[in-house]
Design an enzyme around this catalytic site. Structure first.
Site, PDB file in Angstrom:
ATOM      1  N   LYS A 215     -19.037   9.707  61.078  1.00 47.58           N
ATOM      2  CA  LYS A 215     -20.218   9.059  61.643  1.00 47.58           C
ATOM      3  C   LYS A 215     -21.511   9.468  60.941  1.00 47.58           C
ATOM      4  O   LYS A 215     -21.647  10.581  60.419  1.00 47.58           O
ATOM      5  CB  LYS A 215     -20.297   9.349  63.148  1.00 47.58           C
ATOM      6  CG  LYS A 215     -19.132   8.710  63.918  1.00 47.58           C
ATOM      7  CD  LYS A 215     -19.601   7.630  64.863  1.00 47.58           C
ATOM      8  CE  LYS A 215     -18.409   6.832  65.416  1.00 47.58           C
ATOM      9  NZ  LYS A 215     -18.341   6.850  66.861  1.00 47.58           N
ATOM     10  N   ARG A 250     -10.248  10.277  68.027  1.00 43.41           N
ATOM     11  CA  ARG A 250     -10.101   9.024  67.275  1.00 43.41           C
ATOM     12  C   ARG A 250     -10.655   9.243  65.869  1.00 43.41           C
ATOM     13  O   ARG A 250     -11.861   9.472  65.691  1.00 43.41           O
ATOM     14  CB  ARG A 250     -10.854   7.903  67.996  1.00 43.41           C
ATOM     15  CG  ARG A 250     -10.700   6.524  67.351  1.00 43.41           C
ATOM     16  CD  ARG A 250     -11.446   5.464  68.168  1.00 43.41           C
ATOM     17  NE  ARG A 250     -11.247   4.136  67.611  1.00 43.41           N
ATOM     18  CZ  ARG A 250     -12.018   3.600  66.656  1.00 43.41           C
ATOM     19  NH1 ARG A 250     -13.041   4.282  66.160  1.00 43.41           N
ATOM     20  NH2 ARG A 250     -11.768   2.374  66.211  1.00 43.41           N
TER      21      ARG A 250
END
Length: 271
Positions: A215, A250
């Site tokens: 991210k 995840r």
């Protein structure tokens, strides 16, 4: 779903042309199945199949197109790996319905049931576990100056409201999972604050999923622009998550995060 044997790794399989890190790489059935095989070999417990990008600025994908993208992959995966868990990454109940019929067993809804008024009712009627994720705004708007007075308190409060909505729709408590939504309508410091207080989300009494993989906030922190360079950074957050009690992760890079999760789990068990 959780057998007490430690944290679970959910491998990301985006069959989309525009996902932020791997868009376009797994659009063909062969490429998607090869990637799934690789992730399973590296220790993935679940494969999360998605036909719509939710990166900042992305546009909605109609249900029919999502179904066209994901169903062949789910059907083939279920045949090739009958024991692997498959989740469907969607906010639309019609897509979830088709995916469950094809062999998916979990709904991963980044809107926590707000994107489709029928989603929670479908999860209840089909007795399907559902992951409720926090997001401020939509993918098109979520990074347009997001603001929180206290991000931990506000995300917890919103998730508790979505749990109440799910329970009211008939979803069983044991079929609810929570995701604080790292990177979804959050500033860099908001994401760091959420990671620093993961135990508070675990304390809500439902399994927690953490999705930090590659991210942007970590890239900003480390002054890196290539998401592929954030494998180690992601693994660090996985280890921290295990120590905080998070049960599912995840990720794009299964091997590194499997190792991080397993070592952290051994240490946590020793405590």
């Amino acid at each position: 779903m959780f057998n007490g044997q430690g944290p679970q790794i959910m491998g990301i399989l985006n069959v989309t042309p525009d996902s932020f890190s791997d868009g376009g790489r797994y659009c063909s059935l062969t490429a998607a199945l090869n990637q799934a095989e690789n992730m399973i070999a590296e220790g993935a417990d679940l494969i999360d199949v998605g036909g719509e990008s939710t990166r900042p600025g992305s546009s909605p994908v109609p249900a029919e197109e999502q179904i066209r993208r994901v169903i062949p992959v789910i059907t083939a995966l279920r045949t090739l790996h009958p024991n692997i868990s498959i989740s469907i990454d969607t906010t639309l109940s019609t897509v979830a319905d088709a995916a469950i019929l094809a062999g998916a067993r979990i709904i991963n809804d980044v809107s926590a049931g707000l994107g489709d008024a029928r989603m929670l009712e479908f999860a209840a009627a089909s007795r399907t576990p559902i992951i409720l994720m926090h997001a401020q705004g939509t993918p098109q708007t979520m990074q347009d100056n997001p603001y929180y007075a206290d991000v931990v308190v506000e995300v917890k409060s919103t998730l508790q409201l979505r749990v109440t909505a799910a329970l009211s729709a008939g979803v069983k408590p044991e079929n609810i999972l929570l995701d604080p939504g790292i990177g979804f309508g959050k500033r860099r410091q908001d994401n760091i604050d959420l990671l620093a207080h993961l135990a508070q989300f675990v304390a809500l009494g439902f399994p927690v999923l953490l999705g930090t993989s590659r991210k942007r906030f970590m890239g900003n922190l480390l002054k890196l622009t290539d998401p592929g360079e954030l494998v180690t950074a992601t693994a660090v957050t996985t280890a921290l998550g295990v120590m905080a009690g998070v049960q599912m992760f995840r990720v794009h890079d299964v091997k590194a995060n499997r190792q991080a999760a397993d070592v952290a789990w051994a240490i946590k068990q020793a405590q």
